[in-house]
Design an enzyme around this catalytic site. Structure first.
Site, mmCIF file in Angstrom:
data_model
loop_
_atom_site.group_PDB
_atom_site.id
_atom_site.type_symbol
_atom_site.label_atom_id
_atom_site.label_comp_id
_atom_site.label_asym_id
_atom_site.label_seq_id
_atom_site.Cartn_x
_atom_site.Cartn_y
_atom_site.Cartn_z
ATOM 1 N N HIS A 147 -9.104 6.391 8.186
ATOM 2 C CA HIS A 147 -9.576 5.033 8.474
ATOM 3 C C HIS A 147 -8.414 4.068 8.311
ATOM 4 O O HIS A 147 -7.854 3.929 7.214
ATOM 5 C CB HIS A 147 -10.709 4.669 7.517
ATOM 6 C CG HIS A 147 -11.230 3.277 7.714
ATOM 7 N ND1 HIS A 147 -11.816 2.856 8.890
ATOM 8 C CD2 HIS A 147 -11.230 2.201 6.879
ATOM 9 C CE1 HIS A 147 -12.176 1.585 8.766
ATOM 10 N NE2 HIS A 147 -11.824 1.176 7.560
ATOM 11 N N ARG B 293 8.070 -6.083 -7.346
ATOM 12 C CA ARG B 293 8.707 -7.306 -6.871
ATOM 13 C C ARG B 293 10.163 -7.086 -6.454
ATOM 14 O O ARG B 293 10.784 -7.992 -5.902
ATOM 15 C CB ARG B 293 8.638 -8.386 -7.950
ATOM 16 C CG ARG B 293 7.205 -8.739 -8.336
ATOM 17 C CD ARG B 293 7.146 -9.851 -9.351
ATOM 18 N NE ARG B 293 7.681 -11.092 -8.832
ATOM 19 C CZ ARG B 293 7.746 -12.229 -9.542
ATOM 20 N NH1 ARG B 293 7.313 -12.247 -10.792
ATOM 21 N NH2 ARG B 293 8.255 -13.318 -9.002
ATOM 22 N N ASP C 72 -9.229 1.233 13.637
ATOM 23 C CA ASP C 72 -10.386 1.798 12.916
ATOM 24 C C ASP C 72 -10.193 3.271 12.542
ATOM 25 O O ASP C 72 -10.233 3.615 11.373
ATOM 26 C CB ASP C 72 -11.674 1.625 13.719
ATOM 27 C CG ASP C 72 -12.895 1.944 12.882
ATOM 28 O OD1 ASP C 72 -12.927 1.519 11.708
ATOM 29 O OD2 ASP C 72 -13.791 2.630 13.378
ATOM 30 N N LYS D 224 -7.470 -5.620 8.317
ATOM 31 C CA LYS D 224 -6.538 -4.726 9.032
ATOM 32 C C LYS D 224 -6.484 -5.062 10.518
ATOM 33 O O LYS D 224 -5.400 -5.175 11.105
ATOM 34 C CB LYS D 224 -6.957 -3.266 8.828
ATOM 35 C CG LYS D 224 -6.987 -2.796 7.394
ATOM 36 C CD LYS D 224 -7.302 -1.324 7.284
ATOM 37 C CE LYS D 224 -8.701 -0.974 7.791
ATOM 38 N NZ LYS D 224 -9.768 -1.599 6.995
#
Length: 312
Positions: free
Chosen positions: A140, A245, A179, A161
């Protein structure tokens, strides 16, 4: 076990079936490897894998012509075809001898021909079979080609998405699948993603419905297949969560046994996902070319600290 019909092989490779009375639809290829039956024509059948496609080139053909009148050739051909090989292919436009054709018809084995040179034909057939018979899985997510890098965007349903993919398409990138992404492992280093035929080039946008990307944005906005180079996982922003980071160490996710670089991106209102995905794709390409911005910054900081320590 994955398989492909011999009919599909014939159509893809442009082969000529000189045994049209044998139905190739019922013949299934299950092996990516092929075999040149030189040893079998000489009578050696130990470790013979009868599930492989058999390829006859100039060497095998010349030897077969020399022993064509020998009665032993009938026994060897019967043993070769009796092993239920899927087919036998003659390269260079070579014509099979009558005894071989009789044995093939007797055992109902298709005989095919091609005008291509043996080595080139074998390489192309093996490459194509490796793709067709590769291990596969459905995931998915959304697969997009961003600056030539295959980016698989994953995350919970409704996280954004498809919206990110649509913005990327408007910025000139190409959609592969929305999808559901079908992924094949074509080698130890390469995963190839594509879309199910029924949903190809369609995107579902909540509140709007289904849109046809190919019709709406043109053929340059879509792509049928794409290798998967980078995975981006979209997550809901968590104030207590810890996020990378600097990027000094690569994070990976495993798909079909292959490790793929993976970034977890926290989502909060106001963040432009398309620009973030673009930046991640370009940064990934830079790293593949030998430049890592995080390491460059680290080297500058450590170099500056060492310089200050010497001045003190």
């Amino acid at each position: 076990m994955y398989q492909v019909s011999l009919t599909k092989v014939v159509e893809k490779m442009g082969l000529t079936n000189i045994t049209p009375e044998i139905n190739t639809d019922d013949v299934m290829i299950t092996q990516t490897d092929i075999n040149r039956p030189a040893l079998q024509l000489a009578g050696f059948f130990e470790h013979f894998d009868s599930d492989r496609v058999q390829i006859v080139g100039m060497v095998e053909y010349t030897y077969l012509k020399k022993i064509e009148e020998d009665e032993v050739v009938i026994e060897r051909l019967d043993r070769l075809f009796g092993g239920k090989i899927p087919c036998i292919i003659f390269c260079r436009g070579l014509e099979p001898c009558e005894r071989l054709m009789e044995a093939a018809r007797r055992h109902k084995v298709p005989v095919l021909t091609t005008k291509q040179h043996t080595s080139g034909f074998m390489a192309e057939l093996i490459r194509w079979l490796n793709v067709e018979l590769a291990p596969r899985i459905s995931i998915h997510g959304v697969l997009v080609d961003v600056y030539g890098e295959g980016v698989l965007i994953m995350g919970e349903s409704g996280i954004g998405k498809s919206e990110a993919a649509l913005e990327l398409i408007k910025r000139g990138h190409r959609l592969v699948s929305d999808d559901v992404v079908e992924i094949k492992k074509v080698s130890e280093d390469t995963l190839v993603g594509t879309s199910p035929e029924i949903t190809r080039y369609f995107i579902e946008l909540r509140g709007i419905g289904i849109i046809d990307v190919k019709t709406l944005f043109g053929v340059e906005s879509v792509k049928p297949t794409q290798s998967i180079d980078l995975v981006i996982k979209l997550e809901e922003w968590d104030k207590s969560g810890e996020y990378d980071r600097l990027g000094l160490e690569e994070q990976f996710t495993e798909i079909l046994g292959n490790k793929v670089v993976c970034h977890s991106i926290p989502i909060r209102p106001g963040r432009n996902l398309a620009i973030i995905v673009e930046s991640a794709a370009v940064n990934h390409r830079q790293k593949k070319m030998g430049y890592n911005a995080a390491i460059e910054l680290y080297n500058r900081v450590t170099g500056n600290l060492q310089k200050n320590q010497k001045e003190e």
